[in-house]
Scaffold this motif. Structure first.
Motif, PDB file in Angstrom:
ATOM      1  N   SER A 122       0.839  -1.196   0.000  1.00 51.47           N
ATOM      2  CA  SER A 122       0.000   0.000   0.000  1.00 51.47           C
ATOM      3  C   SER A 122       0.869   1.239   0.000  1.00 51.47           C
ATOM      4  O   SER A 122       2.049   1.196   0.353  1.00 51.47           O
ATOM      5  CB  SER A 122      -0.924   0.015   1.222  1.00 51.47           C
ATOM      6  OG  SER A 122      -0.169   0.105   2.419  1.00 51.47           O
ATOM      7  N   SER A 123       0.260   2.333  -0.403  1.00 53.31           N
ATOM      8  CA  SER A 123       0.925   3.631  -0.392  1.00 53.31           C
ATOM      9  C   SER A 123      -0.155   4.690  -0.279  1.00 53.31           C
ATOM     10  O   SER A 123      -1.187   4.603  -0.955  1.00 53.31           O
ATOM     11  CB  SER A 123       1.726   3.835  -1.676  1.00 53.31           C
ATOM     12  OG  SER A 123       2.335   5.110  -1.676  1.00 53.31           O
ATOM     13  N   ARG A 124       0.100   5.658   0.601  1.00 52.64           N
ATOM     14  CA  ARG A 124      -0.860   6.754   0.694  1.00 52.64           C
ATOM     15  C   ARG A 124      -0.144   8.042   1.038  1.00 52.64           C
ATOM     16  O   ARG A 124       0.811   8.053   1.828  1.00 52.64           O
ATOM     17  CB  ARG A 124      -1.958   6.458   1.699  1.00 52.64           C
ATOM     18  CG  ARG A 124      -1.523   6.345   3.122  1.00 52.64           C
ATOM     19  CD  ARG A 124      -2.727   5.966   4.015  1.00 52.64           C
ATOM     20  NE  ARG A 124      -2.303   5.611   5.325  1.00 52.64           N
ATOM     21  CZ  ARG A 124      -2.431   6.389   6.400  1.00 52.64           C
ATOM     22  NH1 ARG A 124      -3.007   7.566   6.291  1.00 52.64           N
ATOM     23  NH2 ARG A 124      -2.022   5.981   7.570  1.00 52.64           N
ATOM     24  N   PRO A 125      -0.598   9.126   0.420  1.00 51.60           N
ATOM     25  CA  PRO A 125       0.019  10.422   0.699  1.00 51.60           C
ATOM     26  C   PRO A 125      -0.399  10.919   2.080  1.00 51.60           C
ATOM     27  O   PRO A 125      -1.543  10.737   2.503  1.00 51.60           O
ATOM     28  CB  PRO A 125      -0.530  11.319  -0.411  1.00 51.60           C
ATOM     29  CG  PRO A 125      -1.793  10.667  -0.851  1.00 51.60           C
ATOM     30  CD  PRO A 125      -1.634   9.207  -0.603  1.00 51.60           C
ATOM     31  N   LEU A 184       3.324   7.340   2.975  1.00 54.82           N
ATOM     32  CA  LEU A 184       3.486   6.174   3.824  1.00 54.82           C
ATOM     33  C   LEU A 184       3.368   4.948   2.929  1.00 54.82           C
ATOM     34  O   LEU A 184       2.361   4.766   2.246  1.00 54.82           O
ATOM     35  CB  LEU A 184       2.409   6.141   4.908  1.00 54.82           C
ATOM     36  CG  LEU A 184       2.444   4.958   5.860  1.00 54.82           C
ATOM     37  CD1 LEU A 184       3.734   4.939   6.663  1.00 54.82           C
ATOM     38  CD2 LEU A 184       1.232   4.991   6.781  1.00 54.82           C
ATOM     39  N   VAL A 185       4.396   4.119   2.908  1.00 63.58           N
ATOM     40  CA  VAL A 185       4.472   2.982   1.990  1.00 63.58           C
ATOM     41  C   VAL A 185       4.708   1.704   2.788  1.00 63.58           C
ATOM     42  O   VAL A 185       5.580   1.666   3.659  1.00 63.58           O
ATOM     43  CB  VAL A 185       5.611   3.170   0.959  1.00 63.58           C
ATOM     44  CG1 VAL A 185       5.702   1.988   0.014  1.00 63.58           C
ATOM     45  CG2 VAL A 185       5.440   4.482   0.207  1.00 63.58           C
ATOM     46  N   HIS A 186       3.922   0.679   2.474  1.00 61.03           N
ATOM     47  CA  HIS A 186       4.146  -0.647   3.049  1.00 61.03           C
ATOM     48  C   HIS A 186       4.510  -1.607   1.920  1.00 61.03           C
ATOM     49  O   HIS A 186       3.881  -1.588   0.858  1.00 61.03           O
ATOM     50  CB  HIS A 186       2.894  -1.159   3.769  1.00 61.03           C
ATOM     51  CG  HIS A 186       2.595  -0.388   5.010  1.00 61.03           C
ATOM     52  ND1 HIS A 186       1.659   0.603   5.053  1.00 61.03           N
ATOM     53  CD2 HIS A 186       3.128  -0.460   6.243  1.00 61.03           C
ATOM     54  CE1 HIS A 186       1.620   1.114   6.272  1.00 61.03           C
ATOM     55  NE2 HIS A 186       2.510   0.488   7.015  1.00 61.03           N
ATOM     56  N   VAL A 243       8.025  -7.652   6.183  1.00 58.75           N
ATOM     57  CA  VAL A 243       7.220  -6.497   5.779  1.00 58.75           C
ATOM     58  C   VAL A 243       7.969  -5.242   6.201  1.00 58.75           C
ATOM     59  O   VAL A 243       8.730  -5.267   7.170  1.00 58.75           O
ATOM     60  CB  VAL A 243       5.796  -6.508   6.376  1.00 58.75           C
ATOM     61  CG1 VAL A 243       4.987  -7.673   5.831  1.00 58.75           C
ATOM     62  CG2 VAL A 243       5.837  -6.542   7.889  1.00 58.75           C
ATOM     63  N   GLN A 244       7.758  -4.181   5.449  1.00 61.40           N
ATOM     64  CA  GLN A 244       8.455  -2.936   5.715  1.00 61.40           C
ATOM     65  C   GLN A 244       7.475  -1.771   5.716  1.00 61.40           C
ATOM     66  O   GLN A 244       6.513  -1.771   4.949  1.00 61.40           O
ATOM     67  CB  GLN A 244       9.538  -2.656   4.660  1.00 61.40           C
ATOM     68  CG  GLN A 244      10.603  -3.712   4.540  1.00 61.40           C
ATOM     69  CD  GLN A 244      10.164  -4.920   3.739  1.00 61.40           C
ATOM     70  OE1 GLN A 244       9.366  -4.819   2.819  1.00 61.40           O
ATOM     71  NE2 GLN A 244      10.683  -6.079   4.097  1.00 61.40           N
ATOM     72  N   THR A 245       7.777  -0.810   6.546  1.00 59.80           N
ATOM     73  CA  THR A 245       7.075   0.470   6.550  1.00 59.80           C
ATOM     74  C   THR A 245       8.105   1.523   6.188  1.00 59.80           C
ATOM     75  O   THR A 245       9.175   1.589   6.808  1.00 59.80           O
ATOM     76  CB  THR A 245       6.470   0.777   7.934  1.00 59.80           C
ATOM     77  OG1 THR A 245       5.545  -0.250   8.270  1.00 59.80           O
ATOM     78  CG2 THR A 245       5.755   2.118   7.928  1.00 59.80           C
ATOM     79  N   LYS A 246       7.773   2.308   5.173  1.00 58.84           N
ATOM     80  CA  LYS A 246       8.689   3.350   4.718  1.00 58.84           C
ATOM     81  C   LYS A 246       7.958   4.689   4.740  1.00 58.84           C
ATOM     82  O   LYS A 246       6.799   4.774   4.342  1.00 58.84           O
ATOM     83  CB  LYS A 246       9.141   3.081   3.280  1.00 58.84           C
ATOM     84  CG  LYS A 246       9.892   1.794   3.082  1.00 58.84           C
ATOM     85  CD  LYS A 246      10.114   1.559   1.585  1.00 58.84           C
ATOM     86  CE  LYS A 246      10.769   0.249   1.312  1.00 58.84           C
ATOM     87  NZ  LYS A 246       9.926  -0.909   1.623  1.00 58.84           N
TER      88      LYS A 246
END
Length: 141
Positions: A69-72, A79-81, A100-103
């Motif tokens: 997922s990605s959301r502005p 925010l990117v997972h 899994v990663q959170t960026k």
């Protein structure tokens, strides 16, 4: 860079075993929390530590990255997972590992990255079947 370009560049750098290219996707003052919980601060540290694992325990490994997922968030932040599958051909870590990663991405560079290994809940719960069957919100009850 777009999120997709960052993911492609990370995957390419890992598969080439290139710590400098991996770290080039991070801001100069980025924070990176690796799978064992070490906080690496700054692009230079991320490059050095990445090259260390590329040359040792993850030598010859291949990484596949999938955007979940990605959301502005506004102000140029996203925010990117992502989810990854790491294939390690030999050595003490041989086999396959999933994570899994959170960026947090700002203006095309990663400013924060948290990597979490995926594991079996029963093993995490020390083979406690009742605990493993609970949802995380019920763990403290």
């Amino acid at each position: 860079m777009t999120t997709e370009e960052i993911i492609t560049a990370l995957e390419r750098a890992w598969n080439a075993g290139d710590g400098e290219a991996w770290a080039a996707n991070f801001a100069e003052d980025a924070d990176f929390v690796d799978v064992v919980g070490r906080i690496q601060r700054g692009r230079a540290t991320i490059a050095r530590e990445s090259q260390n694992i590329f040359d040792t325990i993850y030598r010859g490994s291949t990484l596949r990255i999938r955007q979940v997922s990605s959301r502005p968030l506004g102000g140029g932040f996203d925010l990117v997972h992502t989810a990854t599958v790491l294939s390690i051909p030999a050595g003490p870590m041989a086999g396959e590992a999933q994570a899994v990663q959170t960026k947090l991405v700002h203006d095309g560079l990663i400013v924060s990255f948290h990597n979490t290994i995926r594991g079996d809940i029963a093993t995490f719960a020390r083979h406690d079947g009742d605990l493993a069957a609970r949802s995380p919100q019920e763990w403290d009850s």
